[in-house]
Design an enzyme around this catalytic site. Structure first.
Site, short mmCIF file in Angstrom:
data_model
loop_
_atom_site.label_atom_id
_atom_site.label_comp_id
_atom_site.label_asym_id
_atom_site.label_seq_id
_atom_site.Cartn_x
_atom_site.Cartn_y
_atom_site.Cartn_z
N CYS A 71 -22.81 20.13 27.17
CA CYS A 71 -22.52 19.57 28.00
C CYS A 71 -20.91 19.31 27.85
O CYS A 71 -20.62 18.67 27.38
CB CYS A 71 -23.00 18.33 28.65
SG CYS A 71 -22.11 17.75 29.73
N HIS B 274 -24.91 -8.22 41.02
CA HIS B 274 -24.06 -8.31 42.02
C HIS B 274 -24.57 -10.42 41.73
O HIS B 274 -25.84 -10.45 40.38
CB HIS B 274 -25.05 -9.17 43.37
CG HIS B 274 -25.43 -7.00 43.52
ND1 HIS B 274 -23.95 -7.13 44.48
CD2 HIS B 274 -26.40 -6.25 43.70
CE1 HIS B 274 -24.83 -5.87 45.63
NE2 HIS B 274 -25.89 -5.56 44.72
N GLU C 37 -35.66 -4.98 46.75
CA GLU C 37 -34.19 -3.70 47.48
C GLU C 37 -32.97 -4.59 46.50
O GLU C 37 -33.13 -5.36 45.92
CB GLU C 37 -34.32 -3.40 49.04
CG GLU C 37 -34.11 -5.37 49.21
CD GLU C 37 -34.51 -5.58 51.01
OE1 GLU C 37 -33.70 -4.28 51.75
OE2 GLU C 37 -34.65 -6.00 52.10
N ALA D 150 -25.16 0.36 41.51
CA ALA D 150 -25.24 0.16 39.75
C ALA D 150 -25.24 -0.82 39.87
O ALA D 150 -23.93 -1.05 38.86
CB ALA D 150 -24.62 1.00 38.77
N ILE D 151 -25.02 -2.52 40.62
CA ILE D 151 -24.09 -3.18 40.22
C ILE D 151 -24.46 -4.20 40.05
O ILE D 151 -26.49 -4.27 40.59
CB ILE D 151 -23.65 -3.74 42.22
CG1 ILE D 151 -22.90 -2.41 42.11
CG2 ILE D 151 -23.09 -4.89 41.76
CD1 ILE D 151 -21.47 -2.34 43.70
#
Length: 475
Positions: free
Chosen positions: A399, A49, A336, A46-47
């Site tokens: 929740c 970059h 990727e 979840a970065i």
């Protein structure tokens, strides 16, 4: 006949769909799973970059830097969470410093801004838990973190609002090339005719490509990474994304805050033969815990609430393949890391290729953005009370861990291309994502899904197909 069919509803495919929806045409996304965001896009770091570790001149470098620079504006437009918190690449001794300097120089060549090299005391001022003897670090302020689920879902909803249709539970088993179009054949035997195909099938993009090509074949290998997710009680343990200097296996074991204030550590990096193999193992968990101590001290591993794994689509050439490989057949292959960061740029790049090839006309009525589900846990009491006045379901907590209300769950179900599974609810509004991992709220969520979808509780699944919760009723 469709103008374009996109195969794959991960973040790449849905980004292409959103960008294509700015043009006139009949567009369809087909996905083999019961929901969008079901493979690599749901299980990653979840970065966002910075782009300093991509090979200069590569498509990875180009898409990474462009995608990073697009992220803030896109997050505002599509209402998904993004935080520019910066990254630190740690160098633990002086002899490795030339490799850190190389990363910096590479970042400059790639067009990355906001970088500087800092040293021990300054590093520890930013990150008190960093390993005590760290020598230097590359700091990149342009990097950050996103919610990969909501980014993917935002693209889905935004494209659907603008006319893109979605067909779920539709696995493509064959593609027949005709003189001026393609015929896609699903596992159910349905035939879908289209002028153009976008191959955004992630781990299976080589198989989709090879349905059309007898030569020039691609090879995708699945590289599995296992992660540990820590409870929100660890908020503040780290403030930036922390990497060690990368090796041939990638960026190594990282430590990062998540967009929802958890702490994430991992991943491992191992090739697996079965692309669908998402097991987590004791050995990998122990490896993560052991290696993360090279980065930070006193990792609060007693706060782990879950482990998970994700498979990355590694193409043997090591770069993104983004091209019209044959007239009307467009490949997005080998996406990727940094695929999540690159998705905004990839979506625009591919949509531009398709627009030019098919001579598509721009729409005059494109509607940017989408309406996000209210997040009552982040509201002031006054704001929450006003919402409850509009709809009392926002006043009923389902929740407890994540403080998600029934109103938010109902919104997730009735959103464009809405949730039909418990995992679909989890990704859209975080119910079941907290400390108890659904131990308390799961029965209520099953009941709400059953009621809102008009099906029996026995038909509700975790993630489609055979993932049923209820085998039969006892009474």
């Amino acid at each position: 006949m469709k103008d374009v069919v996109i195969i794959g509803a991960g973040v790449t495919g849905t980004s292409v769909a959103y960008n294509l929806s700015k043009y006139k045409g009949d567009f369809l996304v087909v996905e083999k799973h019961a929901d969008v965001c079901e493979e690599t896009s749901k299980a990653n770091s979840a970065i966002c970059h910075g782009g300093y570790d991509a090979e200069p001149g590569s498509m990875k470098a180009k898409m990474n830097v462009e995608g990073n620079h697009m992220m803030r504006e896109l997050a505002d437009e599509l209402s998904f969470p993004y935080k520019q918190i910066g990254t630190l690449v740690l160098c633990h001794n002086e002899k490795d410093f030339p490799n850190l300097q190389k990363l910096y120089d590479q970042g400059i060549e790639n067009g990355v801004g906001g970088m500087k090299i800092i040293y021990n005391e300054e590093i520890r001022e930013l990150e008190p838990h960093v390993e005590e003897n760290v020598y230097a670090a590359l700091y990149c302020e342009e990097a950050g973190i996103v919610d990969p689920f909501l980014m993917n879902i935002a693209y889905t909803e935004g494209s659907n609002i603008n006319g893109v249709k979605y067909k779920l539970n539709a696995e493509i088993k064959d593609i027949v090339e005709k003189e001026d179009h393609y015929v896609l054949i699903t596992a159910d035997g349905e035939e879908i005719e289209t002028k153009a195909v976008v191959n955004a099938a992630g781990l299976y993009s080589d198989q989709i490509h090879d349905m059309v090509f007898d030569d020039n074949k691609f090879e995708i290998r699945a590289r599995r990474g296992e992660y540990l997710l820590l409870d929100k009680a660890t908020k503040g343990y780290v403030n930036h994304v922390l990497f060690n200097l990368p090796t041939e296996k990638g960026k190594g074991i990282l430590v990062t805050p998540t967009i929802d204030d958890n702490t994430l550590i991992g991943p491992t990096s191992d090739f697996v033969d079965d692309k669908a193999d998402l097991v987590t193992t004791r050995e990998a968990i122990e490896e993560v815990i052991d290696k993360v101590n090279d980065t930070v001290d006193n990792v609060p591993v007693r706060q782990v609430i879950t482990s998970f794994s994700g498979n990355r689509a590694h193409e043997s050439n090591g770069d993104f393949i983004l091209e019209e490989s044959k007239k009307g057949f467009f490949d997005c292959v080998g996406i990727e890391s940094p695929g999540l960061t690159s998705a905004p740029a990839i979506g625009k790049y591919m949509a531009d290729l398709i627009k030019d090839s098919l001579e598509l006309e721009e729409k005059s009525d494109f509607k940017p953005g989408r309406k996000a589900i209210p997040k009552t846990s982040e509201m002031t009491r006054k704001e929450h009370n006003e919402l409850i006045k509009e709809n009392p379901l926002y006043g009923k907590i389902i929740c407890r861990c994540e403080k998600v209300t029934e109103g938010e769950i109902v919104d997730a179900i009735h959103a464009p291309v809405g949730a039909r599974t418990v995992d679909g609810i989890k990704r859209r509004c975080r119910a079941t994502a907290g400390r108890c991992q659904g131990g308390f709220c799961l029965p209520s969520i099953i009941e709400i899904l059953s009621r809102e979808l008009g099906v029996s509780e026995e038909e509700i699944t975790k993630k489609g197909k055979d993932s049923f919760y209820i085998e039969k009723r006892a009474k």
